[in-house]
Write a protein that holds these residues in place. Structure first.
Motif, short mmCIF file in Angstrom:
data_model
loop_
_atom_site.label_atom_id
_atom_site.label_comp_id
_atom_site.label_asym_id
_atom_site.label_seq_id
_atom_site.Cartn_x
_atom_site.Cartn_y
_atom_site.Cartn_z
N TRP A 49 0.84 -1.20 0.00
CA TRP A 49 0.00 0.00 0.00
C TRP A 49 0.88 1.25 0.00
N LYS A 50 0.50 2.27 -0.76
CA LYS A 50 1.25 3.53 -0.81
C LYS A 50 1.19 4.22 0.55
N ARG A 51 2.25 4.93 0.85
CA ARG A 51 2.30 5.62 2.15
C ARG A 51 1.14 6.58 2.33
N ASP A 52 0.79 7.29 1.26
CA ASP A 52 -0.26 8.30 1.41
C ASP A 52 -1.66 7.69 1.52
N SER A 53 -1.75 6.35 1.40
CA SER A 53 -3.06 5.71 1.57
C SER A 53 -3.37 5.41 3.03
N TRP A 54 -2.36 5.61 3.90
CA TRP A 54 -2.57 5.42 5.34
C TRP A 54 -2.96 6.77 5.96
N GLN A 55 -4.25 7.05 5.97
CA GLN A 55 -4.73 8.33 6.46
C GLN A 55 -5.18 8.27 7.92
N SER A 56 -5.93 7.23 8.27
CA SER A 56 -6.48 7.15 9.62
C SER A 56 -6.47 5.70 10.11
N ILE A 57 -6.90 5.51 11.37
CA ILE A 57 -6.94 4.15 11.91
C ILE A 57 -7.98 3.31 11.18
N HIS A 58 -8.89 3.97 10.46
CA HIS A 58 -9.85 3.22 9.64
C HIS A 58 -9.11 2.43 8.57
N ASP A 59 -8.11 3.04 7.95
CA ASP A 59 -7.31 2.34 6.94
C ASP A 59 -6.56 1.17 7.57
N TRP A 60 -6.08 1.38 8.80
CA TRP A 60 -5.37 0.33 9.52
C TRP A 60 -6.29 -0.85 9.83
N SER A 61 -7.49 -0.55 10.34
CA SER A 61 -8.40 -1.63 10.73
C SER A 61 -8.98 -2.36 9.53
N GLU A 62 -9.25 -1.62 8.45
CA GLU A 62 -9.83 -2.23 7.26
C GLU A 62 -8.84 -3.15 6.55
N ARG A 63 -7.55 -2.94 6.77
CA ARG A 63 -6.52 -3.77 6.15
C ARG A 63 -6.06 -4.87 7.12
N MET A 64 -6.99 -5.33 7.89
CA MET A 64 -6.72 -6.37 8.86
C MET A 64 -7.64 -7.55 8.56
N ASP A 85 1.15 1.23 27.30
CA ASP A 85 1.88 0.67 26.17
C ASP A 85 1.41 -0.78 25.96
N HIS A 86 1.44 -1.23 24.71
CA HIS A 86 0.93 -2.57 24.44
C HIS A 86 1.47 -3.12 23.12
N GLU A 87 1.20 -4.40 22.88
CA GLU A 87 1.57 -5.08 21.64
C GLU A 87 0.36 -5.87 21.14
N ALA A 88 0.30 -6.04 19.82
CA ALA A 88 -0.79 -6.82 19.23
C ALA A 88 -0.31 -7.54 17.98
N ASP A 89 -0.68 -8.80 17.85
CA ASP A 89 -0.37 -9.59 16.66
C ASP A 89 -1.64 -9.76 15.82
N TYR A 90 -1.52 -9.61 14.52
CA TYR A 90 -2.67 -9.78 13.64
C TYR A 90 -2.19 -9.99 12.21
N ARG A 91 -3.12 -10.40 11.36
CA ARG A 91 -2.81 -10.60 9.94
C ARG A 91 -3.22 -9.35 9.16
N ALA A 92 -2.26 -8.77 8.45
CA ALA A 92 -2.50 -7.55 7.67
C ALA A 92 -2.66 -7.90 6.19
N LEU A 93 -3.62 -7.25 5.55
CA LEU A 93 -3.90 -7.48 4.14
C LEU A 93 -2.88 -6.75 3.26
N THR A 94 -2.34 -7.45 2.28
CA THR A 94 -1.43 -6.81 1.33
C THR A 94 -2.23 -6.27 0.15
N ALA A 95 -1.60 -5.44 -0.65
CA ALA A 95 -2.27 -4.87 -1.82
C ALA A 95 -2.61 -5.93 -2.86
N THR A 96 -1.94 -7.09 -2.77
CA THR A 96 -2.21 -8.18 -3.72
C THR A 96 -3.23 -9.17 -3.20
N GLY A 97 -3.80 -8.89 -2.01
CA GLY A 97 -4.86 -9.74 -1.48
C GLY A 97 -4.40 -10.87 -0.58
#
Length: 311
Positions: A49-64, A85-97
């Motif tokens: 994903w392009k850097r400028d596509s990360w605008q808000s936490i909505h973009d972060w959550s939707e790519r999960m 402070d905290h840590e979290a593990d999750y699967r992130a969606l790539t631009a290729t699906g």
């Protein structure tokens, strides 16, 4: 001569260069607006994903991954609100699906009044580590399954039988329901081994185990190899009549298999002897006594000529 402002600018540039040269992906979120004020260029290499596509936490959550989203978002928001402070593990969606395992390490920044001002952190690619952990978990599960499985026949072993029978006994006590147990012995199996050899003997036991498994057809019926040429069938919620029907089915199906046994003094084909008992256990009853009673019945069927059922 450099001014203090120039020095600070140079320091900031050095820090940014260091951050952006690592595999970890630095980021910063403004807490009031919940928008990204910065994210490292490495994000494009990792997720596409392009850097400028990360605008808000909505973009972060939707790519999960959908299965991770609610758990991770709720956890991170609650920890951030608490200023922890905290840590979290999750699967992130790539631009290729595809999906990549990510570990987000989050640090809380506060303003002069002590309120949460921003979140800063790093994303780490932990896909390889997760795959290794999952492989180890699968191996542990396989080893656990093997520890409860008879190596020769593939059915449950004595250890699993002991645990399962105890659980069904407790269930029958609580529900005041009958529990039936069938002990099976392959008649004159020593003579079978002596005549046909141990390899053929092993093959015979596998065939017997398969036939008995088919006779115990209900989902909670349970079969195990008790030891040597002995097998056991646990029949929860089965009364005496039902247990006898299963025992007769076992004996008939073994006979129908027509497994040759030229060394038998009973029949030209393989036969089995069985002991069958049923009990509605109470708190005063002993599981060991119940098992010993079935074992005595099996011995009785063998003493009376074999190829029969004692109940």
């Amino acid at each position: 001569m450099n001014t203090q402002a120039d020095d600070l600018a140079q320091d900031a540039e050095v820090y940014r260069t260091l951050l952006e040269s690592t595999k970890a992906i630095p980021w910063k979120i403004d807490w009031k607006t919940l928008t990204f004020s910065y994210i490292g260029p490495q994000i494009e290499t990792l997720l596409g994903w392009k850097r400028d596509s990360w605008q808000s936490i909505h973009d972060w959550s939707e790519r999960m991954h959908p299965d991770d989203r609610e758990r991770v978002v709720n956890f991170c928001v609650s920890q951030s609100q608490a200023g922890s402070d905290h840590e979290a593990d999750y699967r992130a969606l790539t631009a290729t699906g595809e999906y990549v395992w990510i570990r987000d390490v989050v640090h809380i920044m506060r303003n002069e009044t002590g309120e949460v001002d921003a979140l800063i952190g790093f994303m780490f690619d932990i896909t390889e580590r997760k795959e290794t952990e999952e492989q180890l978990l699968r191996l542990q599960q396989e080893l656990q399954e093997l520890s409860f499985k008879d190596a020769l026949t593939g059915i449950a072993n004595r250890r699993m039988f002991d645990e399962r029978l105890e659980a069904e006994w407790c269930h029958a006590q609580h529900q005041k329901q009958p529990l039936s147990l069938i002990m099976v012995d392959v008649d004159l199996f020593k003579q079978y081994n002596d005549l046909y050899g141990h390899i053929q003997g092993d093959s015979c036991l596998k065939q017997v185990a398969e036939i008995l498994s088919q006779c115990a057809a209900r989902s909670r019926d349970f079969i195990a190899r008790f030891g040597g040429e002995e097998f056991v069938l646990v029949l929860p919620d089965a009364d005496a009549n039902a247990a006898l029907k299963v025992a007769e089915r076992c004996r008939n199906q073994i006979f129908k298999a027509q497994i040759p046994h030229a060394a038998s003094t009973i029949s030209p084909v393989l036969t089995i002897s069985m002991g069958v008992a049923t009990q509605v256990p109470t708190r005063q009853d002993s599981l060991q006594d119940f098992v010993e009673r079935v074992d005595r019945l099996l011995y009785q069927s063998k003493q009376q000529g074999r190829n029969r059922i004692a109940s």
